[in-house]
Every structure is written in structure tokens, then in C-alpha cells.
Design a protein around this motif. Structure first.
Motif, mmCIF file in Angstrom:
data_model
loop_
_atom_site.group_PDB
_atom_site.id
_atom_site.type_symbol
_atom_site.label_atom_id
_atom_site.label_comp_id
_atom_site.label_asym_id
_atom_site.label_seq_id
_atom_site.Cartn_x
_atom_site.Cartn_y
_atom_site.Cartn_z
ATOM 1 N N THR A 31 24.200 17.119 -38.031
ATOM 2 C CA THR A 31 24.947 15.941 -37.617
ATOM 3 C C THR A 31 24.770 15.653 -36.131
ATOM 4 N N VAL A 32 24.931 16.680 -35.314
ATOM 5 C CA VAL A 32 24.794 16.499 -33.874
ATOM 6 C C VAL A 32 23.357 16.116 -33.509
ATOM 7 N N GLY A 121 31.210 21.393 -40.979
ATOM 8 C CA GLY A 121 30.027 21.064 -40.191
ATOM 9 C C GLY A 121 30.069 19.647 -39.661
ATOM 10 N N PHE A 122 30.466 18.711 -40.499
ATOM 11 C CA PHE A 122 30.537 17.318 -40.067
ATOM 12 C C PHE A 122 31.691 17.098 -39.084
ATOM 13 N N THR A 123 32.775 17.877 -39.221
ATOM 14 C CA THR A 123 33.882 17.768 -38.270
ATOM 15 C C THR A 123 33.457 18.248 -36.891
ATOM 16 N N GLY A 128 30.048 15.929 -31.283
ATOM 17 C CA GLY A 128 28.762 15.530 -30.725
ATOM 18 C C GLY A 128 28.538 14.036 -30.843
ATOM 19 N N LEU A 129 28.994 13.458 -31.950
ATOM 20 C CA LEU A 129 28.847 12.013 -32.135
ATOM 21 C C LEU A 129 29.591 11.247 -31.062
ATOM 22 N N GLY A 134 29.705 7.642 -28.122
ATOM 23 C CA GLY A 134 30.755 7.082 -27.299
ATOM 24 C C GLY A 134 31.951 6.599 -28.089
ATOM 25 N N SER A 135 31.721 6.035 -29.268
ATOM 26 C CA SER A 135 32.813 5.532 -30.095
ATOM 27 C C SER A 135 32.399 5.610 -31.553
#
Length: 285
Positions: A31-32, A121-123, A128-129, A134-135
Motif C-alpha cells: 500500500t505504501v 496492512g492497509f491501515t 503512508g498514503l 496529503g488527503s
């Protein structure tokens, strides 16, 4: 209730073997890393908010449709066949467990491993997102995550179904690899070949409905349709490019509709699992 007991044991075994930790780290890196690459290699994230989140999901959906099946099949293919090879299956069935309890328990336990890995993992990846993008629209991101968990469940069912049909992990692994080759490569080649045979060209003026249907029924295509259904964005479906240009002959078939993606995912999960359970219930161990 017996299936829940089997599922809990299966999940605890995964935690002890650190499979859960490894998969969680893999999904977080995925994800990151996806957010970083997408934000650096394109200008998709200039406006931020919900729109940039949809662009991010579009960037992550294709690699997720490869990563999640591989992991889920890896987790599921040895569920029953591995126990048969080691002899522990006879011990397990010596306890008050029916065969269907064992199969369903394995599905629940291994789905739990995949689901927790994706969710955690996505949390972690969400941090990182926010840093790179930024948003982020939390609603869209959560919806994408939950549909991805459902997608993982489908491939766990496929893997456990294959495992229940075979006597060895080698055969189950060959079946899993064969399934990947069929769904990811051979299916699209077959669709193109039929298009050429029937239409006389690979680029007809209008795309026939049967071709859209054929490209919409695979699990990864259904995954894209399901994402479209929950996000309301059409670019995730197999027919989106043709639909936008008005090239589909007779309109979009019902099988290619976004909401039908959930129906297809349910069929891909339940039919192989039912076949595996039917086979497993009738063989001598």
C-alpha cells in the motif's frame, strides 16, 4: 460450532508460525509503495480528497488483483491436502468434527489470516498514503479495503476447494498454478481468439455483448466491478473503456453491470468450495 473451533486453531497456528506477521507487512509495503510510486510518477494527486483517493485506488486495484490471489491461494492450497499428507487430518476427524466442519473451519481460519493481514496492512499503509498524497477519502479507502478482503475470501475458497479435491499438496499446488494461468492468461487469449474467429478481426467496429460477458466473469474482473459498485466510479469494470466510447453492441450486458460483480464473486467462492466439499466427503482418507 465445530467449524469455529477448527478455524480458531488454524488461525492460532498461522500466528505462531508468523505467517500472519509476514503477510501484514507485505500488504503494508504494498500500500505504501503503491502510493509512493503513483504520487511520484504521475500528477494524479494534485487535487487531493476523494478524487485523488479514487485515482489511488485505480493505481492499486490492478496489482492488488495479482497479489491478493497469490497470497490467498498460497494460504489455502495446503489446508486439507497438507493435513492428509502429514496424517494429522485423521487425528482431527477423530475429534467430534465432521468433514464439512473441517473444510468450513479451514476456510474461516485462513480467510481470517488473509483478512487481518489486509486490514492491518492497509491501515498501516494509510499513514503512508496521508504522507504521500496529503488527503485521503476514508470512506472510499475503507470500501476498497473491504472489497479487497472479500476478493481474498474468494481465492481462499478456491484454494481450500482445490485442497479438498486432491490427495497431496503437490497436486493442489499444480491446480492452483493452473488456475492462475487459466484466469490471468489463457482466458483473455481464448476471448481474443473467439473474437477473431467470430468477427473476423480483433478490432471490430462495435464490441459484441458475449465478448464483454466473457471478460467480465473472471474473479479479478468481478473484483473491479464490485469496487465500481461501492465507489460509483466506472473505470474499474472490464467494460468501462468500451462503454465510455459507446462501442458496446446492444448496451452493457447484465453480467458486466457493477452490482453483478458481487454475484460473480459469490459464485467463484461457493461453487469450487461446494465441489471440494462434495469430493472430500466421498473419498477414503
Amino acid at each position: 460450532m465445530s467449524a469455529i473451533i477448527v478455524a480458531k486453531k488454524d488461525f492460532r497456528d498461522a500466528v505462531r508460525s508468523r505467517v500472519l506477521l509476514a503477510l501484514t507487512g507485505l500488504f503494508a509495503l504494498f500500500t505504501v509503495g503503491g502510493a509512493f510510486l503513483a504520487s511520484r510518477l504521475s500528477a494524479l494527486f494534485e487535487e487531493g480528497g476523494a478524487e485523488s483517493t479514487l485515482d489511488l485506488i485505480l493505481a492499486l486495484q490492478t496489482p492488488a488483483s495479482f497479489l491478493v490471489p497469490i497470497i490467498a491461494l498460497f494460504v489455502g492450497y495446503g489446508a486439507i491436502a497438507g493435513e492428509r499428507e502429514s496424517g494429522s487430518l485423521q487425528f482431527l476427524l477423530g475429534l467430534p468434527h465432521r468433514r464439512q466442519d473441517v473444510v468450513l473451519g479451514k476456510v474461516l481460519g485462513r480467510t481470517g489470516v488473509v483478512a487481518v493481514s489486509i486490514l492491518v496492512g492497509f491501515t498501516v499503509g494509510l499513514l503512508g498514503l496521508v504522507a504521500f498524497v496529503g488527503s485521503v477519502s476514508l470512506v472510499d479507502y475503507v470500501a476498497f479495503t473491504l472489497v479487497t478482503v472479500l476478493f481474498g475470501f474468494v481465492y481462499v475458497c478456491l484454494g481450500v476447494g482445490l485442497s479438498a479435491m486432491t490427495r497431496s499438496t503437490t497436486r493442489a499446488a499444480v491446480g492452483a498454478v493452473g488456475l492462475v494461468v487459466l484466469l490471468w492468461f489463457a482466458w483473455s487469449v481464448l476471448a481474443q481468439a473467439l473474437l477473431f474467429v467470430i468477427e473476423g478481426t480483433l478490432i471490430p467496429e462495435t464490441i459484441p455483448g458475449w465478448y464483454i460477458v466473457m471478460n467480465s466473469v473472471t474473479p479479478d474482473a468481478a473484483y473491479g466491478s464490485a469496487i465500481t459498485a461501492v465507489l460509483g466510479a466506472g473505470q474499474f469494470t472490464a467494460s468501462s473503456a468500451y462503454e465510455t466510447q459507446g462501442l458496446i453492441d446492444g448496451g452493457v450486458p447484465i453480467v458486466a453491470k457493477p452490482w453483478f460483480g458481487f454475484v460473480l464473486l459469490a459464485l467463484w467462492a461457493l461453487v469450487p468450495l461446494a465441489l471440494g466439499l462434495w469430493r472430500f466427503d466421498r473419498v477414503d482418507l
